[in-house]
Scaffold this motif. Structure first.
Motif, PDB file in Angstrom:
ATOM      1  N   ALA A 114    -119.114 -91.287   2.444  1.00 58.98           N
ATOM      2  CA  ALA A 114    -119.412 -91.658   1.060  1.00 58.98           C
ATOM      3  C   ALA A 114    -118.952 -93.082   0.769  1.00 58.98           C
ATOM      4  N   THR A 115    -117.801 -93.458   1.313  1.00 54.83           N
ATOM      5  CA  THR A 115    -117.293 -94.821   1.115  1.00 54.83           C
ATOM      6  C   THR A 115    -118.172 -95.824   1.839  1.00 54.83           C
ATOM      7  N   GLU A 116    -118.620 -95.466   3.030  1.00 57.94           N
ATOM      8  CA  GLU A 116    -119.516 -96.337   3.781  1.00 57.94           C
ATOM      9  C   GLU A 116    -120.819 -96.560   3.011  1.00 57.94           C
ATOM     10  N   GLN A 117    -121.330 -95.509   2.382  1.00 56.06           N
ATOM     11  CA  GLN A 117    -122.549 -95.627   1.577  1.00 56.06           C
ATOM     12  C   GLN A 117    -122.323 -96.535   0.365  1.00 56.06           C
ATOM     13  N   LEU A 118    -121.173 -96.389  -0.292  1.00 52.77           N
ATOM     14  CA  LEU A 118    -120.859 -97.236  -1.444  1.00 52.77           C
ATOM     15  C   LEU A 118    -120.803 -98.700  -1.031  1.00 52.77           C
ATOM     16  N   ILE A 119    -120.102 -98.987   0.047  1.00 50.30           N
ATOM     17  CA  ILE A 119    -119.972-100.371   0.506  1.00 50.30           C
ATOM     18  C   ILE A 119    -121.324-100.928   0.948  1.00 50.30           C
ATOM     19  N   ALA A 120    -122.122-100.116   1.624  1.00 54.21           N
ATOM     20  CA  ALA A 120    -123.459-100.560   2.037  1.00 54.21           C
ATOM     21  C   ALA A 120    -124.331-100.875   0.828  1.00 54.21           C
ATOM     22  N   SER A 121    -124.194-100.072  -0.227  1.00 54.77           N
ATOM     23  CA  SER A 121    -125.002-100.318  -1.432  1.00 54.77           C
ATOM     24  C   SER A 121    -124.576-101.606  -2.133  1.00 54.77           C
ATOM     25  N   ALA A 122    -123.354-102.076  -1.824  1.00 54.48           N
ATOM     26  CA  ALA A 122    -122.887-103.364  -2.356  1.00 54.48           C
ATOM     27  C   ALA A 122    -123.208-104.499  -1.387  1.00 54.48           C
ATOM     28  N   GLY A 123    -123.941-104.181  -0.306  1.00 59.73           N
ATOM     29  CA  GLY A 123    -124.340-105.195   0.659  1.00 59.73           C
ATOM     30  C   GLY A 123    -123.330-105.437   1.768  1.00 59.73           C
ATOM     31  N   GLY A 124    -122.322-104.583   1.879  1.00 58.35           N
ATOM     32  CA  GLY A 124    -121.273-104.791   2.867  1.00 58.35           C
ATOM     33  C   GLY A 124    -121.289-103.775   3.988  1.00 58.35           C
ATOM     34  N   THR A 125    -120.315-103.910   4.875  1.00 57.33           N
ATOM     35  CA  THR A 125    -120.146-102.972   5.976  1.00 57.33           C
ATOM     36  C   THR A 125    -118.701-102.485   6.014  1.00 57.33           C
ATOM     37  N   LEU A 126    -118.546-101.218   6.319  1.00 55.57           N
ATOM     38  CA  LEU A 126    -117.233-100.609   6.442  1.00 55.57           C
ATOM     39  C   LEU A 126    -116.678-100.923   7.823  1.00 55.57           C
ATOM     40  N   GLU A 127    -115.537-101.568   7.874  1.00 53.88           N
ATOM     41  CA  GLU A 127    -114.896-101.866   9.155  1.00 53.88           C
ATOM     42  C   GLU A 127    -113.937-100.754   9.555  1.00 53.88           C
ATOM     43  N   GLY A 128    -113.255-100.179   8.581  1.00 58.44           N
ATOM     44  CA  GLY A 128    -112.317 -99.111   8.890  1.00 58.44           C
ATOM     45  C   GLY A 128    -111.966 -98.289   7.666  1.00 58.44           C
ATOM     46  N   TYR A 129    -111.708 -97.013   7.884  1.00 59.95           N
ATOM     47  CA  TYR A 129    -111.267 -96.101   6.827  1.00 59.95           C
ATOM     48  C   TYR A 129    -110.143 -95.270   7.421  1.00 59.95           C
ATOM     49  N   TYR A 130    -108.973 -95.373   6.813  1.00 61.15           N
ATOM     50  CA  TYR A 130    -107.807 -94.681   7.333  1.00 61.15           C
ATOM     51  C   TYR A 130    -107.127 -93.900   6.227  1.00 61.15           C
ATOM     52  N   PHE A 131    -106.747 -92.672   6.534  1.00 62.95           N
ATOM     53  CA  PHE A 131    -105.925 -91.887   5.626  1.00 62.95           C
ATOM     54  C   PHE A 131    -104.474 -92.225   5.928  1.00 62.95           C
ATOM     55  N   ALA A 132    -103.605 -92.087   4.930  1.00 61.16           N
ATOM     56  CA  ALA A 132    -102.212 -92.482   5.091  1.00 61.16           C
ATOM     57  C   ALA A 132    -101.283 -91.491   4.399  1.00 61.16           C
ATOM     58  N   LEU A 133    -100.049 -91.535   4.799  1.00 60.83           N
ATOM     59  CA  LEU A 133     -99.003 -90.747   4.163  1.00 60.83           C
ATOM     60  C   LEU A 133     -98.132 -91.710   3.360  1.00 60.83           C
ATOM     61  N   GLY A 189     -97.177 -93.617  -0.429  1.00 60.37           N
ATOM     62  CA  GLY A 189     -97.661 -93.995  -1.754  1.00 60.37           C
ATOM     63  C   GLY A 189     -99.170 -94.118  -1.865  1.00 60.37           C
ATOM     64  N   ASP A 190     -99.819 -94.501  -0.782  1.00 57.28           N
ATOM     65  CA  ASP A 190    -101.275 -94.619  -0.755  1.00 57.28           C
ATOM     66  C   ASP A 190    -101.850 -93.495   0.088  1.00 57.28           C
ATOM     67  N   ASP A 191    -103.003 -92.985  -0.339  1.00 56.17           N
ATOM     68  CA  ASP A 191    -103.674 -91.911   0.401  1.00 56.17           C
ATOM     69  C   ASP A 191    -104.672 -92.433   1.423  1.00 56.17           C
ATOM     70  N   PHE A 192    -105.192 -93.641   1.190  1.00 56.72           N
ATOM     71  CA  PHE A 192    -106.178 -94.193   2.122  1.00 56.72           C
ATOM     72  C   PHE A 192    -106.192 -95.711   2.063  1.00 56.72           C
ATOM     73  N   TYR A 193    -106.695 -96.282   3.163  1.00 56.84           N
ATOM     74  CA  TYR A 193    -106.910 -97.727   3.272  1.00 56.84           C
ATOM     75  C   TYR A 193    -108.311 -97.944   3.809  1.00 56.84           C
ATOM     76  N   VAL A 194    -109.025 -98.874   3.201  1.00 53.14           N
ATOM     77  CA  VAL A 194    -110.379 -99.221   3.604  1.00 53.14           C
ATOM     78  C   VAL A 194    -110.403-100.712   3.902  1.00 53.14           C
ATOM     79  N   ILE A 195    -111.051-101.088   5.000  1.00 53.53           N
ATOM     80  CA  ILE A 195    -111.286-102.495   5.303  1.00 53.53           C
ATOM     81  C   ILE A 195    -112.796-102.676   5.338  1.00 53.53           C
ATOM     82  N   ALA A 196    -113.275-103.661   4.576  1.00 54.31           N
ATOM     83  CA  ALA A 196    -114.718-103.864   4.474  1.00 54.31           C
ATOM     84  C   ALA A 196    -115.072-105.338   4.487  1.00 54.31           C
ATOM     85  N   ASP A 197    -116.220-105.653   5.093  1.00 50.99           N
ATOM     86  CA  ASP A 197    -116.828-106.979   5.023  1.00 50.99           C
ATOM     87  C   ASP A 197    -117.888-106.912   3.935  1.00 50.99           C
TER      88      ASP A 197
END
Length: 107
Positions: free
Chosen positions: A29-48, A50-58
């Motif tokens: 779903a995040t990849e689709q959102l970023i693609a709809s903004a014209g970008g590409t998802l480089e990475g999606y990581y879940f975390a333990l 304070g933060d639940d996730f990290y996304v890196i996008a171009d």
């Protein structure tokens, strides 16, 4: 290409959705959102912690496109995010060569 790091946490509703759909569905779903903004998802990581996730996008559309994606995600009520613009070492080199005028407070 402008690159961004998004740190986020799920609301209670978002956590329920994550439990129901799983992590791979969230990444898709995040990849689709970023693609709809014209970008590409480089990475999606879940975390333990304070933060639940990290996304890196171009995102070639830069701040405007990333702001649209952030507003869209926030409007869902399922996530809270912080978006950080990332700089390459070469961009920092270029910034260091700029000669700017500045007066510190109280000086």
């Amino acid at each position: 290409m402008p690159k961004y790091l998004v740190a986020g946490s799920y609301t209670a509703a978002g956590a329920r959705g994550l439990l129901a759909e799983g992590g791979s569905a969230r990444r898709a779903a995040t990849e689709q959102l970023i693609a709809s903004a014209g970008g590409t998802l480089e990475g999606y990581y879940f975390a333990l912690g304070g933060d639940d996730f990290y996304v890196i996008a171009d995102v070639p559309g830069g701040n405007t496109a990333v702001a649209a994606a952030a507003l869209t995600a926030a409007a869902s009520g399922a996530v809270n995010t912080r978006t950080i613009a990332l700089l390459t070492p070469e961009e920092v080199d270029a910034a260091a060569k700029l000669s700017l005028r500045y007066r510190a407070p109280g000086s």
